[in-house]
Motif scaffolding. Structure first.
Motif, PDB file in Angstrom:
ATOM      1  N   ASN A 326       0.812  -1.202   0.000  1.00  0.00           N
ATOM      2  CA  ASN A 326       0.000   0.000   0.000  1.00  0.00           C
ATOM      3  C   ASN A 326       0.845   1.251   0.000  1.00  0.00           C
ATOM      4  OD1 ASN A 326      -2.595   1.371   0.107  1.00  0.00           O
ATOM      5  ND2 ASN A 326      -3.339  -0.514   1.044  1.00  0.00           N
ATOM      6  N   TYR A 327       0.154   2.407   0.056  1.00  0.00           N
ATOM      7  CA  TYR A 327       0.807   3.691  -0.128  1.00  0.00           C
ATOM      8  C   TYR A 327       0.402   4.656   0.982  1.00  0.00           C
ATOM      9  CZ  TYR A 327       0.612   1.557  -4.759  1.00  0.00           C
ATOM     10  OH  TYR A 327       0.685   0.672  -5.797  1.00  0.00           O
ATOM     11  N   GLY A 328       1.180   5.736   1.126  1.00  0.00           N
ATOM     12  CA  GLY A 328       0.829   6.804   2.044  1.00  0.00           C
ATOM     13  C   GLY A 328       0.630   6.316   3.464  1.00  0.00           C
ATOM     14  N   ILE A 329      -0.437   6.772   4.098  1.00  0.00           N
ATOM     15  CA  ILE A 329      -0.693   6.421   5.490  1.00  0.00           C
ATOM     16  C   ILE A 329      -1.066   4.957   5.663  1.00  0.00           C
ATOM     17  CG2 ILE A 329      -1.396   8.773   6.094  1.00  0.00           C
ATOM     18  CD1 ILE A 329      -4.298   7.791   6.049  1.00  0.00           C
ATOM     19  N   LEU A 330      -1.371   4.253   4.563  1.00  0.00           N
ATOM     20  CA  LEU A 330      -1.725   2.831   4.637  1.00  0.00           C
ATOM     21  C   LEU A 330      -0.508   1.923   4.442  1.00  0.00           C
ATOM     22  CD1 LEU A 330      -5.078   2.774   2.601  1.00  0.00           C
ATOM     23  CD2 LEU A 330      -4.730   3.164   5.052  1.00  0.00           C
ATOM     24  N   ALA A 331       0.612   2.497   4.060  1.00  0.00           N
ATOM     25  CA  ALA A 331       1.814   1.695   3.801  1.00  0.00           C
ATOM     26  C   ALA A 331       2.241   0.945   5.061  1.00  0.00           C
ATOM     27  CB  ALA A 331       2.951   2.594   3.325  1.00  0.00           C
ATOM     28  N   GLY A 332       2.456  -0.361   4.904  1.00  0.00           N
ATOM     29  CA  GLY A 332       2.884  -1.195   6.011  1.00  0.00           C
ATOM     30  C   GLY A 332       1.762  -1.620   6.940  1.00  0.00           C
ATOM     31  N   LYS A 333       0.582  -1.056   6.762  1.00  0.00           N
ATOM     32  CA  LYS A 333      -0.550  -1.349   7.645  1.00  0.00           C
ATOM     33  C   LYS A 333      -1.648  -2.160   6.968  1.00  0.00           C
ATOM     34  CE  LYS A 333       0.148   3.071  10.029  1.00  0.00           C
ATOM     35  NZ  LYS A 333      -0.457   4.393  10.342  1.00  0.00           N
ATOM     36  N   VAL A 334      -1.831  -1.944   5.673  1.00  0.00           N
ATOM     37  CA  VAL A 334      -2.924  -2.581   4.930  1.00  0.00           C
ATOM     38  C   VAL A 334      -2.356  -3.216   3.675  1.00  0.00           C
ATOM     39  CG1 VAL A 334      -5.088  -2.166   3.679  1.00  0.00           C
ATOM     40  CG2 VAL A 334      -4.622  -0.920   5.805  1.00  0.00           C
ATOM     41  N   PHE A 335      -2.766  -4.457   3.391  1.00  0.00           N
ATOM     42  CA  PHE A 335      -2.388  -5.107   2.134  1.00  0.00           C
ATOM     43  C   PHE A 335      -3.640  -5.438   1.343  1.00  0.00           C
ATOM     44  CE2 PHE A 335      -3.273  -8.835   4.678  1.00  0.00           C
ATOM     45  CZ  PHE A 335      -3.650  -9.833   3.783  1.00  0.00           C
ATOM     46  N   ARG A 336      -3.458  -5.714   0.061  1.00  0.00           N
ATOM     47  CA  ARG A 336      -4.608  -5.849  -0.831  1.00  0.00           C
ATOM     48  C   ARG A 336      -4.533  -7.120  -1.670  1.00  0.00           C
ATOM     49  NH1 ARG A 336      -3.668  -1.113  -4.375  1.00  0.00           N
ATOM     50  NH2 ARG A 336      -1.528  -1.717  -3.953  1.00  0.00           N
ATOM     51  N   ILE A 337      -5.678  -7.724  -1.870  1.00  0.00           N
ATOM     52  CA  ILE A 337      -5.811  -8.886  -2.743  1.00  0.00           C
ATOM     53  C   ILE A 337      -6.640  -8.474  -3.952  1.00  0.00           C
ATOM     54  CG2 ILE A 337      -6.771 -11.208  -2.956  1.00  0.00           C
ATOM     55  CD1 ILE A 337      -6.129 -11.611  -0.004  1.00  0.00           C
ATOM     56  N   GLY A 338      -6.044  -8.583  -5.128  1.00  0.00           N
ATOM     57  CA  GLY A 338      -6.718  -8.182  -6.356  1.00  0.00           C
ATOM     58  C   GLY A 338      -7.433  -9.345  -7.009  1.00  0.00           C
ATOM     59  N   HIS A 339      -8.748  -9.311  -6.982  1.00  0.00           N
ATOM     60  CA  HIS A 339      -9.568 -10.328  -7.664  1.00  0.00           C
ATOM     61  C   HIS A 339     -10.389  -9.636  -8.745  1.00  0.00           C
ATOM     62  CE1 HIS A 339     -12.216  -8.713  -4.540  1.00  0.00           C
ATOM     63  NE2 HIS A 339     -11.396  -9.228  -3.630  1.00  0.00           N
ATOM     64  N   MET A 340      -9.674  -9.161  -9.740  1.00  0.00           N
ATOM     65  CA  MET A 340     -10.296  -8.455 -10.860  1.00  0.00           C
ATOM     66  C   MET A 340      -9.867  -9.101 -12.163  1.00  0.00           C
ATOM     67  SD  MET A 340      -7.912  -5.002 -10.767  1.00  0.00           S
ATOM     68  CE  MET A 340      -8.315  -4.578  -9.090  1.00  0.00           C
ATOM     69  N   GLY A 341     -10.748  -9.007 -13.166  1.00  0.00           N
ATOM     70  CA  GLY A 341     -10.432  -9.568 -14.469  1.00  0.00           C
ATOM     71  C   GLY A 341     -10.165 -11.053 -14.389  1.00  0.00           C
ATOM     72  N   SER A 342      -9.038 -11.484 -14.945  1.00  0.00           N
ATOM     73  CA  SER A 342      -8.678 -12.900 -14.970  1.00  0.00           C
ATOM     74  C   SER A 342      -8.484 -13.464 -13.572  1.00  0.00           C
ATOM     75  CB  SER A 342      -7.394 -13.093 -15.784  1.00  0.00           C
ATOM     76  OG  SER A 342      -6.312 -12.387 -15.183  1.00  0.00           O
ATOM     77  N   GLN A 343      -8.252 -12.604 -12.586  1.00  0.00           N
ATOM     78  CA  GLN A 343      -7.994 -13.050 -11.221  1.00  0.00           C
ATOM     79  C   GLN A 343      -9.266 -13.155 -10.373  1.00  0.00           C
ATOM     80  OE1 GLN A 343      -3.547 -10.973 -11.227  1.00  0.00           O
ATOM     81  NE2 GLN A 343      -4.993 -10.423  -9.651  1.00  0.00           N
ATOM     82  N   ALA A 344     -10.408 -12.811 -10.946  1.00  0.00           N
ATOM     83  CA  ALA A 344     -11.683 -13.013 -10.242  1.00  0.00           C
ATOM     84  C   ALA A 344     -12.075 -14.476 -10.411  1.00  0.00           C
ATOM     85  CB  ALA A 344     -12.758 -12.088 -10.800  1.00  0.00           C
ATOM     86  N   ASP A 345     -11.293 -15.334  -9.782  1.00  0.00           N
ATOM     87  CA  ASP A 345     -11.357 -16.777  -9.971  1.00  0.00           C
ATOM     88  C   ASP A 345     -11.364 -17.429  -8.592  1.00  0.00           C
ATOM     89  OD1 ASP A 345     -10.376 -19.499 -10.144  1.00  0.00           O
ATOM     90  OD2 ASP A 345      -9.714 -19.069 -12.178  1.00  0.00           O
ATOM     91  N   LYS A 346     -12.430 -18.135  -8.277  1.00  0.00           N
ATOM     92  CA  LYS A 346     -12.570 -18.723  -6.934  1.00  0.00           C
ATOM     93  C   LYS A 346     -11.430 -19.686  -6.606  1.00  0.00           C
ATOM     94  CE  LYS A 346     -17.594 -18.379  -6.370  1.00  0.00           C
ATOM     95  NZ  LYS A 346     -18.850 -19.141  -6.163  1.00  0.00           N
ATOM     96  N   ASN A 347     -11.009 -20.476  -7.565  1.00  0.00           N
ATOM     97  CA  ASN A 347      -9.918 -21.428  -7.299  1.00  0.00           C
ATOM     98  C   ASN A 347      -8.618 -20.703  -6.983  1.00  0.00           C
ATOM     99  OD1 ASN A 347     -11.533 -23.723  -7.676  1.00  0.00           O
ATOM    100  ND2 ASN A 347     -11.168 -23.732  -9.885  1.00  0.00           N
TER     101      ASN A 347
END
Length: 361
Positions: A326-347
């Motif tokens: 993450n960036y700015g005030i969220l750096a080191g505190k919040v992480f993100r999981i991208g489930h968009m496009g080809s990655q919107a895959d339950k498996n």
């Protein structure tokens, strides 16, 4: 890692083979061939369906930041006013960008773990009387989805302001209706739900926005002024990316004509719900205050309390899993999981979350 074994970053996402194959074509010059402009027009029609709009579509070369700058510079002059509706880093960024070329900017702020509220926006607009109002549909660093674009669009019309919306990481994966929401300029990137490389940007532009663009007369590389009559005049302001336009066509056809837009949106919603459920099961804490405001394209969790982000990320990558920091005030505190496009895959989600569970244990 050069390649991600388990790719779950919030863009650029994994590129399907069918889209990569577009770059194997040996196209001619986009400046000279009718086939290029026919493809451009076909993509315009498909994007109008994706965005639910009759507005003119402009397709340019370059990463999505180019059109964020282009939208502002094409509609604002020094001394004009911009109000940025912000519940995150990108929302605030609109104000910073506008101020850099002499625009008087204000921010109506909401917490990063919340989404905008129409009443507060209305009061800010009534007081400031901006020429342009900006908003972000999906605040990717926060994992939130702005719920009130239609209300903000109505406020913009009431006070005669243009409404510019960044839906770079949401269009195609979340409910969005440009005409219903009265979005004058809508901004879309290729490396998110469209599952492409980050080389194509898409903008929807309303008739009232074109009037302002003609009046401002900005003429830089990222300007919209010379795109109004493309492809009709069979000329582009610079040599376009024919390979990228072909990849875009493949992506759009997959979403609109093969999977179906409604099914695509549902797939994203289901992937997001699974990600949140599995995260809860293994003890992760959501960053947004409520699941109701979570984005269907990216989920933001707090970094586990007993691990630094650097250690956590190292252990995930050692096992082949790539997620977003993450960036700015969220750096080191919040992480993100991208489930968009080809990655919107339950498996893929299950595989990635099992790695996180292994690291936490």
């Amino acid at each position: 890692m050069l390649n991600y074994k388990i790719p779950l970053i919030p863009g650029p996402v994994k590129i399907p083979l069918k889209i990569r194959e577009a770059y194997l074509n040996d196209f001619g010059s986009a400046d000279l061939e009718d086939e290029f402009f026919e493809l451009y027009a076909e993509n315009q029609n498909l994007i109008q369906k994706l965005l639910h709009t009759k507005n003119k579509i402009v397709i340019t070369s370059g990463e999505a930041m180019s059109i964020l700058w282009g939208a502002l510079k094409s509609t604002l002059k020094p001394g004009n006013k911009l109000l940025a509706v912000s519940s995150g880093i990108f929302g605030e960024g609109f104000a910073d960008m506008a101020e850099s070329f002499g625009v008087n900017s204000e921010i109506v702020k909401f917490n990063y773990d919340e989404v905008p509220e129409p009443e507060k926006v209305y009061n800010a607009v009534k007081k400031f009387r901006p020429d342009v109002i900006t908003a972000v549909h999906c605040e990717t660093p926060s994992g939130t989805l702005t719920q009130c674009l239609e209300e903000i669009g109505n406020i913009a019309r009431e006070f005669g302001a243009l409404f510019i919306v960044d839906f770079v990481s949401s269009a195609g994966g979340a409910n969005l209706n440009v005409d219903k929401y009265k979005i004058d300029i809508g901004l879309l990137g290729s490396q998110k739900v469209l599952s492409m490389t980050s080389n194509i940007s898409v903008t929807s532009i309303s008739p009232r926005a074109w009037e302002i663009i003609r009046r401002v007369k900005y003429s830089g590389y990222d300007a919209y002024s010379n795109w109004e009559k493309v492809p009709e005049i069979k000329f582009t302001p610079y040599t376009h990316d024919w390979h990228g336009l072909k990849a875009l066509n493949i992506s759009l056809n997959e979403i609109i004509n093969v999977e179906g837009l409604e099914n695509c949106i549902n797939r994203h919603s289901q992937a997001a719900e699974l990600c949140r459920d599995l995260g809860h099961e293994i003890g992760l804490k959501l960053f947004p205050k409520s699941e109701k405001i979570c984005s269907p394209t990216v989920t933001a969790f707090y970094v586990p309390e007993n691990l630094s982000w650097e250690k956590f990320n190292f252990e995930l990558r050692k096992r082949g899993l790539a997620v977003g920091g993450n960036y700015g005030i969220l750096a080191g505190k919040v992480f993100r999981i991208g489930h968009m496009g080809s990655q919107a895959d339950k498996n893929l989600i299950r595989e990635g979350m099992s790695i996180i569970k292994e690291v936490l244990n």
